[in-house]
Write a protein that holds these residues in place. Structure first.
Motif, PDB file in Angstrom:
ATOM      1  N   ARG A  20       0.824  -1.212   0.000  1.00  0.00           N
ATOM      2  CA  ARG A  20       0.000   0.000   0.000  1.00  0.00           C
ATOM      3  C   ARG A  20       0.856   1.259   0.000  1.00  0.00           C
ATOM      4  NH1 ARG A  20      -5.379   0.070   3.279  1.00  0.00           N
ATOM      5  NH2 ARG A  20      -5.424   1.993   2.114  1.00  0.00           N
ATOM      6  N   ALA A  24       1.106   3.164  -3.852  1.00  0.00           N
ATOM      7  CA  ALA A  24      -0.040   4.025  -3.555  1.00  0.00           C
ATOM      8  C   ALA A  24      -0.574   4.713  -4.811  1.00  0.00           C
ATOM      9  CB  ALA A  24       0.341   5.064  -2.508  1.00  0.00           C
ATOM     10  N   TYR A  57     -11.138  -3.479  -2.781  1.00  0.00           N
ATOM     11  CA  TYR A  57     -10.128  -4.232  -2.036  1.00  0.00           C
ATOM     12  C   TYR A  57     -10.524  -5.700  -1.840  1.00  0.00           C
ATOM     13  CZ  TYR A  57      -7.271  -0.185  -1.101  1.00  0.00           C
ATOM     14  OH  TYR A  57      -6.442   0.894  -1.258  1.00  0.00           O
TER      15      TYR A  57
END
Length: 77
Positions: A20, A24, A57
């Protein structure tokens, strides 16, 4: 999480938190593309951004690999 480079076939094994941070920008691009695609569907029914992010997600591997514009792809979660 195992990522693979499309050009060099280099393999990278990292944790989700590292992924992450490091990717990003690519995640954001993939999410924006996912959002536009979902909003253009005639049966669009998300109540807010949180539910849309949850669905993004939930299927992260497919969404990142198909909606993203990165030389890396998620081989295995």
């Amino acid at each position: 999480m195992i990522l693979k480079n499309k050009r060099t076939r280099e393999t990278l094994e990292i944790e989700f938190s590292e992924f992450r941070k490091k990717f990003a920008k690519e995640i954001q691009i993939a999410f924006e593309s996912f959002r536009k695609t979902e909003q253009n569907k005639p049966f669009y029914n998300y109540k807010d951004d949180n539910s849309m992010k949850f669905n993004f997600y939930f299927q992260l591997q497919w969404n990142f690999n198909h909606f993203g514009n990165s030389v890396w792809y998620i081989e295995r979660l």
